[in-house]
Design a protein around this motif. Structure first.
Motif, PDB file in Angstrom:
ATOM      1  N   UNK A  19     -16.257  37.317 -10.994  1.00 60.49           N
ATOM      2  CA  UNK A  19     -16.985  36.754  -9.766  1.00 60.49           C
ATOM      3  C   UNK A  19     -18.302  37.177  -9.447  1.00 60.49           C
ATOM      4  N   UNK A  20     -18.933  36.528  -8.795  1.00 59.08           N
ATOM      5  CA  UNK A  20     -20.053  36.911  -8.287  1.00 59.08           C
ATOM      6  C   UNK A  20     -20.360  37.781  -7.089  1.00 59.08           C
ATOM      7  N   UNK A  45      -5.897  43.857  -4.887  1.00 62.07           N
ATOM      8  CA  UNK A  45      -5.109  44.650  -5.476  1.00 62.07           C
ATOM      9  C   UNK A  45      -3.505  44.378  -5.654  1.00 62.07           C
ATOM     10  N   UNK A  46      -2.990  43.799  -4.517  1.00 56.34           N
ATOM     11  CA  UNK A  46      -1.557  43.582  -4.222  1.00 56.34           C
ATOM     12  C   UNK A  46      -1.364  42.518  -5.610  1.00 56.34           C
ATOM     13  N   UNK A  47      -2.185  41.289  -5.602  1.00 53.20           N
ATOM     14  CA  UNK A  47      -1.791  40.261  -6.526  1.00 53.20           C
ATOM     15  C   UNK A  47      -2.351  40.781  -7.733  1.00 53.20           C
ATOM     16  N   UNK A  48      -3.237  41.552  -8.182  1.00 56.35           N
ATOM     17  CA  UNK A  48      -3.660  42.033  -9.552  1.00 56.35           C
ATOM     18  C   UNK A  48      -2.475  42.988 -10.242  1.00 56.35           C
ATOM     19  N   UNK A  56      -7.901  42.063 -16.505  1.00 61.12           N
ATOM     20  CA  UNK A  56      -9.388  42.698 -15.905  1.00 61.12           C
ATOM     21  C   UNK A  56     -10.073  41.626 -15.067  1.00 61.12           C
ATOM     22  N   UNK A  57     -10.813  42.393 -13.978  1.00 64.61           N
ATOM     23  CA  UNK A  57     -11.418  41.941 -12.864  1.00 64.61           C
ATOM     24  C   UNK A  57     -12.712  42.500 -13.154  1.00 64.61           C
ATOM     25  N   UNK A  78     -10.130  33.470 -19.058  1.00 58.10           N
ATOM     26  CA  UNK A  78     -11.072  33.944 -18.078  1.00 58.10           C
ATOM     27  C   UNK A  78     -11.394  32.858 -17.179  1.00 58.10           C
ATOM     28  N   UNK A  79     -11.168  33.251 -15.770  1.00 62.76           N
ATOM     29  CA  UNK A  79     -11.491  32.536 -14.638  1.00 62.76           C
ATOM     30  C   UNK A  79     -12.607  32.933 -14.109  1.00 62.76           C
TER      31      UNK A  79
END
Length: 153
Positions: free
Chosen positions: A7-8, A21-24, A34-35, A98-99
């Motif tokens: 994301x930007x 953090x919870x959903x990752x 990877x975010x 990748x989203x």
């Protein structure tokens, strides 16, 4: 399959960071995640900002990754349909999915051309910060559906 979410802009709100953090953590029970954040462009013309942000996003993408853009004009899927979408990529041999969540300027045409899909989370407008949590929650929900778990009702 590995999952990447781009994301930007930086995540600014603490409650958003906690949600991410919870959903990752939940997603990582199913596959590697990877975010990455790309620098947001400020104080320039719309087209120039869009081009610069998308160039930064593209640098974060491995060559073989299947890219899916989140855009308000994208396909609208139910949670089971979104789950099936992820499953098709996973079962179709994608090594990495990748989203990408764009910035205020949206996506450049060059990135749209590279995308394997464009989806919308809702016809409503949400902040880019909230979309991060919503996307991760839907990805997690998708994996619970794929695995026949009780989270999705």
């Amino acid at each position: 399959m590995k999952l990447r979410v781009l994301w930007v802009g930086r995540t600014q709100e603490e409650w958003v960071r906690r949600g991410i953090e919870e959903y990752a953590g939940r997603i990582r029970r199913y596959l590697p995640l990877e975010i990455s954040e790309a620098k947001e462009e400020k104080g320039c013309r719309e087209e120039a900002g869009r081009e610069r942000e998308c160039a930064r996003l593209e640098k974060l993408l491995p060559k073989g990754a299947r890219l899916v853009l989140l855009d308000e004009r994208g396909s609208r899927l139910t949670s089971p349909e979104f789950s099936a979408f992820i499953g098709r990529h996973r079962d179709g041999g994608a090594s990495e999915l990748a989203f990408a969540v764009g910035g205020a300027y949206g996506f450049a045409e060059t990135l749209r051309e590279r995308a394997a899909g464009v989806i919308s989370l809702s016809p409503m407008t949400f902040t880019h910060q909230m979309v991060r949590v919503f996307l991760l929650e839907q990805i997690y929900r998708g994996f619970t559906i794929l695995n026949g778990e009780q989270y999705h009702h």
